[in-house]
Design a protein around this motif. Structure first.
Motif, PDB file in Angstrom:
ATOM      1  N   ALA A 128      39.475  50.885   7.315  1.00  0.00           N
ATOM      2  CA  ALA A 128      38.050  50.589   7.174  1.00  0.00           C
ATOM      3  C   ALA A 128      37.179  51.823   7.360  1.00  0.00           C
ATOM      4  O   ALA A 128      36.016  51.843   6.933  1.00  0.00           O
ATOM      5  N   GLU A 129      37.730  52.864   7.982  1.00  0.00           N
ATOM      6  CA  GLU A 129      36.951  54.093   8.190  1.00  0.00           C
ATOM      7  C   GLU A 129      36.469  54.675   6.867  1.00  0.00           C
ATOM      8  O   GLU A 129      35.398  55.285   6.790  1.00  0.00           O
ATOM      9  N   GLY A 131      35.391  53.043   4.374  1.00  0.00           N
ATOM     10  CA  GLY A 131      34.169  52.331   4.015  1.00  0.00           C
ATOM     11  C   GLY A 131      32.932  52.939   4.650  1.00  0.00           C
ATOM     12  O   GLY A 131      31.852  52.974   4.043  1.00  0.00           O
ATOM     13  N   GLU A 132      33.068  53.431   5.870  1.00  0.00           N
ATOM     14  CA  GLU A 132      31.935  54.062   6.545  1.00  0.00           C
ATOM     15  C   GLU A 132      31.551  55.370   5.857  1.00  0.00           C
ATOM     16  O   GLU A 132      30.387  55.776   5.882  1.00  0.00           O
ATOM     17  N   ARG A 133      32.514  56.036   5.262  1.00  0.00           N
ATOM     18  CA  ARG A 133      32.219  57.267   4.534  1.00  0.00           C
ATOM     19  C   ARG A 133      31.615  56.965   3.168  1.00  0.00           C
ATOM     20  O   ARG A 133      30.776  57.719   2.665  1.00  0.00           O
ATOM     21  N   ALA A 135      29.847  54.182   2.378  1.00  0.00           N
ATOM     22  CA  ALA A 135      28.616  53.390   2.438  1.00  0.00           C
ATOM     23  C   ALA A 135      27.341  54.205   2.202  1.00  0.00           C
ATOM     24  O   ALA A 135      26.483  53.792   1.403  1.00  0.00           O
ATOM     25  N   ARG A 205      32.139  46.889   0.210  1.00  0.00           N
ATOM     26  CA  ARG A 205      32.268  45.721   1.104  1.00  0.00           C
ATOM     27  C   ARG A 205      33.730  45.437   1.395  1.00  0.00           C
ATOM     28  O   ARG A 205      34.108  45.162   2.543  1.00  0.00           O
ATOM     29  N   ARG A 208      35.285  48.229   3.659  1.00  0.00           N
ATOM     30  CA  ARG A 208      34.848  48.146   5.061  1.00  0.00           C
ATOM     31  C   ARG A 208      35.603  47.065   5.814  1.00  0.00           C
ATOM     32  O   ARG A 208      35.687  47.094   7.037  1.00  0.00           O
TER      33      ARG A 208
END
Length: 252
Positions: A128-129, A131-133, A135, A205, A208
């Motif tokens: 999921a990390e 996804g943070e990059r 977003a 989505r 993440r």
């Protein structure tokens, strides 16, 4: 390469030597060889309808228009034959191939498979990390209204995913694929901006949530929808029609 002298080459009028890679990572024209630039230019001639299906490629005229020798023109023709744009017939010349809706759909299906595989591998390896990059980049992409900015942001988005997949084999395969729409994809294809924005939002989505399968499906769906829009554009431009009088001779 110099600007096209339109008054000297009326048969090439209306074309521009620009390129894009359907919103996906591509190459910088300034870093391309003369042969690669001729290749992109010829693709634009086909897209603009200056060269139609079945027509012979005017090699000498192309060389004069771009201020190059025939060597890079021949290099470009060989590359375009590999890509399926033209057919070279010994002692007769190079002819523009027939383009059909199925081949365009296949092009985007393949993009979907490659990038879907990339995002699945990226999630499996980074979770999921990733996804943070993605977003913040996707947020910028969603707010972009200028086609130039959107193309640059889209390329960064897709590139980040490919890099996160950590697959040299995948990167090499993607390098073999070229954009089918020459120019700024988001400027030339009606409706594709909305598809890109919805698709990348859905991909983020899923990423993440570390949901690799859904992220893969969303990638495939986004590129399939883009392919539908390109088919609609090409059909409207008459690119699937072959003028009977200009049909290429059959290969022996």
């Amino acid at each position: 390469m110099r600007q096209i002298p339109r008054s000297q080459e009326p048969e090439l009028r209306g074309a521009a030597a620009t390129d894009g890679a359907d919103g996906l990572p591509g190459q910088n024209l300034s870093r391309l060889t003369s042969g690669e630039q001729v290749r992109l230019y010829l693709r634009r001639l086909i897209f603009d309808g200056v060269l139609r299906q079945g027509q012979r490629v005017p090699q000498d005229a192309v060389a004069r228009a771009l201020g190059v020798s025939r060597i890079p023109v021949r290099e470009a023709l060989i590359a375009l034959e590999r890509e399926g744009w033209i057919t070279i017939i010994a002692h007769r010349g190079a002819f523009v191939n027939a383009l059909d809706a199925s081949s365009v759909h296949d092009h985007y299906e393949l993009y979907g498979l490659f990038y879907g595989f990339a995002v699945r591998r990226a999630v499996e390896r980074q979770g999921a990390e990733l996804g943070e990059r993605l977003a913040p980049l996707q947020k910028e992409l969603a707010a972009a209204g200028d086609p130039e900015a959107l193309q640059e942001l889209s390329a960064r988005f897709h590139r980040l995913i490919v890099e996160a997949a950590q697959s040299p084999r995948l990167r090499n395969m993607l390098k073999q694929m070229t954009g089918i729409v020459p120019g700024n994809f988001f400027e030339l294809v009606p409706g594709v901006q909305a598809v890109e924005k919805r698709g990348t939002a859905a991909i983020v989505r899923a990423v993440r949530k570390a949901d690799a399968q859904t992220a893969e499906r969303e990638y495939v769906a986004m590129l399939r929808a883009q392919g539908d829009l390109v088919v609609e554009l090409f059909r409207g431009r008459g690119m699937f029609e072959r003028p009977d009088a200009e049909a290429a001779p059959a290969s022996p």
